[in-house]
Write an enzyme that holds these catalytic residues in place. Sequence first.
Site, mmCIF file in Angstrom:
data_model
loop_
_atom_site.group_PDB
_atom_site.id
_atom_site.type_symbol
_atom_site.label_atom_id
_atom_site.label_comp_id
_atom_site.label_asym_id
_atom_site.label_seq_id
_atom_site.Cartn_x
_atom_site.Cartn_y
_atom_site.Cartn_z
ATOM 1 N N LYS A 78 0.846 -1.204 0.000
ATOM 2 C CA LYS A 78 0.000 0.000 0.000
ATOM 3 C C LYS A 78 0.877 1.248 0.000
ATOM 4 O O LYS A 78 2.082 1.158 0.278
ATOM 5 C CB LYS A 78 -0.909 -0.035 1.230
ATOM 6 N N ARG A 106 -10.016 -1.291 14.997
ATOM 7 C CA ARG A 106 -9.816 -0.458 13.827
ATOM 8 C C ARG A 106 -10.758 -1.011 12.767
ATOM 9 O O ARG A 106 -11.927 -0.686 12.768
ATOM 10 C CB ARG A 106 -8.332 -0.449 13.400
ATOM 11 N N TYR A 156 16.893 30.200 7.382
ATOM 12 C CA TYR A 156 15.754 30.906 7.974
ATOM 13 C C TYR A 156 15.910 31.040 9.480
ATOM 14 O O TYR A 156 16.281 30.087 10.169
ATOM 15 C CB TYR A 156 14.462 30.136 7.689
ATOM 16 N N MET A 194 12.021 24.444 2.442
ATOM 17 C CA MET A 194 11.102 23.631 1.636
ATOM 18 C C MET A 194 11.853 22.739 0.650
ATOM 19 O O MET A 194 11.531 21.560 0.473
ATOM 20 C CB MET A 194 10.133 24.540 0.866
#
Length: 346
Positions: free
Chosen positions: A36, A126, A241, A289
Site C-alpha cells: 500500500k 480499527r 531561515y 522547503m
Amino acid sequence: MTGSPLRLRLDGDALVANWRLLRDMGGDAACGAAVKADGYGLGAREVVQRLAGAGCRDFFVAVWSEARALADLGVPVSVLHGVRDADMADRPAHARPVLNTVAQVQRWRAAGGGACDVMVDTGMNRLGVAVDDVAAGLLDGLEIETLMSHLACADEDVPRNARQCAALAGLRGRTSARRLSLANSAGIALGRDYAFDLTRPGIALYGGRQRPEHAPIRQVATPEAQVIQRRRVRAGEIVGYNATFTAPRDTEVAILNLGYADGYLRCFSGKGSVRVGETALPVIGRVSMDMIAIAVDAAPGLGEGDWVAIDYALPETAALSGLSQYELITGLGPRFDRVWNRPSTP
Ligand SMILES: *Cc1c(COP(=O)(O)O)cnc(C)c1O
C-alpha cells in the site's frame, strides 16, 4: 530524460533478502507483502515485480486504485479497505476485497460473491467484523480465501498480543477460509504461533526494524541529493531561515537539493546528517522547503553537482527525529528519481 537533482537509491537485493528472511521466520507459513501507499513510497510496481520474482504470491494494498495500478502484473492483490458500491464496477481480475463490515459482506453476497478475504477484529478496534458475528454465522457460505486479523501492539511485549492470537486461532474451522493470517512485520518476530498460514510484512521489507529479531534486516532506501552551491560563511554569520545557526568560526557550507517538501521534515534542522564516502557531515540551521545546508569543512573536495547520501537508516532516524519508521519511508516525495540498483526480471 534529465535526471532529478534528488534521487532515492533502492537496493533490490536487500528488498528480496528481507522478504526471504521474514518468510523463513514464519516457518511453513506463506509470506505476502504489504505494498500500500505505493510500496511504502518506494514504488509498488517495482516492489511487486521483485518480490513476485522471488516467489511472493500475496500482495496487500489499501484501496482499489492501487490494485488497478498493479493489474497488468498478474499477481493476486487483496484490497484492505474492502469494497464500496463505487468500487464494484471497476475491479481488476486479480484483485479481491478484504471485507471489513457487515454492509461490505452483504454487498459482496448481493453481487454474487466470489473469492474474498475477511478481516475480523480481535481487539484493535480499527477495521474488521466482530468475532461474535462470525460465530453467529455472518460469513456462512462466503468463498473466503484468507480470514485475517491485525495486531495492535506487535512491536511491544504485552499480553494483548497473545489474546489477539488466541482469538484468531479460535476461529479456525469456523468459516470456509482456506487460510488464517495475523502477523505484520513485528508480529512475525513474536514467534511461529503468530504466523498461521500467511504473514503480511510491510515495513521490515523496506528496512524497518522494530524488534531484536529484525537485526539482520537490511536498509533498502537511501536518499541522495546534489550540491547546488558551496560557500564560505565567516565566523559570526548565520545560515538559513531565522538564523538558527551561527558560524562559530569560518565554516565551509554546502546547500543541497532536498527539503521538507520532499519529506525531509523540519525536525532534522540542526540534527540530521549526510555522508560523503565515510565522512559524516551535519545538517546546520533550518530545513527549508527545497534545501538544506550542511557543514563541509571535512569534505574539501565536495562541490557543485556532487552527490551526498542522506543518513536515513529507519530505526536510527526514527529515534533521532521522533518520527515513526513508517512516516520516514512513506513521506519521501515525488521529486525523487527512484533508482534501483538492478532491473527487475520480468
Ligand atoms: C499495513 C498492514 C500490514 C503491514 O504492516 P507492517 O507493520 O508495515 O509490517 C499488515 N496487515 C495490515 C492489515 C496492514 O494494514
